[in-house]
Design an enzyme around this catalytic site. Structure first.
Site, short mmCIF file in Angstrom:
data_model
loop_
_atom_site.label_atom_id
_atom_site.label_comp_id
_atom_site.label_asym_id
_atom_site.label_seq_id
_atom_site.Cartn_x
_atom_site.Cartn_y
_atom_site.Cartn_z
N LYS A 1 -8.24 18.47 -49.24
CA LYS A 1 -8.20 17.13 -49.84
C LYS A 1 -6.68 17.05 -50.25
CE LYS A 1 -9.55 18.36 -54.69
NZ LYS A 1 -8.28 17.79 -55.32
N ASP B 1 -10.41 23.64 -56.70
CA ASP B 1 -9.00 24.03 -56.44
C ASP B 1 -8.58 25.21 -57.11
OD1 ASP B 1 -9.23 21.22 -55.20
OD2 ASP B 1 -7.90 20.34 -56.47
N CYS C 1 -7.21 16.74 -61.39
CA CYS C 1 -8.30 16.74 -60.27
C CYS C 1 -9.81 16.82 -60.84
CB CYS C 1 -8.20 17.97 -59.23
SG CYS C 1 -6.91 17.70 -58.19
#
Length: 201
Positions: free
Chosen positions: A86, A25, A117
């Site tokens: 996601k 990410d 995350c």
């Protein structure tokens, strides 16, 4: 017996044949909010370059890219790198798990945010019996407190906290590696300071 299992998992040595790099990410929208974001991306890009040189699997994820944008181009991910959207915090979503089958012995993990995350991915991978090497200088959060306590949680759970250079040279195993000269070029310049010291861990 359980302690012996934990010890053998924690001290699994990194190898190019049994390891994968997961990039979590590192997206456009986080540029202004994540601690030391440019430096963290630079370090992550070194990991990508090393994994590419050593022909290792690389997998990326993007958390809600419609709102948070895509992985930043500075990572220089190879063109065919699988990148998955996601909404779950953990990277352990079905398409990623499918690519990790058969299960690697180790995963090298970097990205953001450390306390969300990256932490959730670490816990999921550890539960699957995979050794997780969290690259501290390529992992960050918006808050220094969140970042520090995330590292403590991950280490207590059984992850290995490490650095980019430690990982890269560990994968080579020695100067006799056939691609060592290429790897040496990647780490020739010291990694930038991403605001981590032992007091934070």
């Amino acid at each position: 017996m359980e302690d012996q299992k934990m010890a053998s998992r924690v001290f699994t040595r990194l190898t190019t044949k049994d390891s994968a790099l997961l990039v979590c990410d590192l997206q456009e929208k986080f540029r202004q909010t994540i601690i030391k974001f440019p430096e963290v991306v630079t370090v992550a890009a070194r990991l990508v370059a090393a994994a590419t040189t050593l022909e290792m699997p690389i997998i990326g994820t993007e958390q809600y890219p419609k709102g948070l944008g895509h992985l930043v181009p500075e990572l220089n991910l190879p063109e065919k790198t699988p990148i998955f959207d996601k909404t779950k915090f953990s990277m352990c979503i079905p398409p990623v798990e499918q690519l990790l089958s058969p299960t690697p012995k180790s995963v090298i993990l970097c990205g953001i945010e450390a306390h969300v995350c990256v932490l959730q991915t670490t816990l999921d991978l550890l539960e699957k019996g995979i050794t997780v090497h969290v690259v501290a200088d390529a992992t960050s959060s918006r808050s220094a407190v969140d970042r520090a306590f995330a590292f403590k949680q991950m280490e207590k759970a059984g992850a290995i906290l490490t650095t980019s250079e430690c990982v890269i040279l560990g994968l080579c195993g020695g100067a006799d590696h056939p691609k060592f000269k290429q790897i040496q070029k990647i780490i020739m310049e010291s990694a930038p300071d991403t605001g981590i010291s032992l007091s934070h861990i």
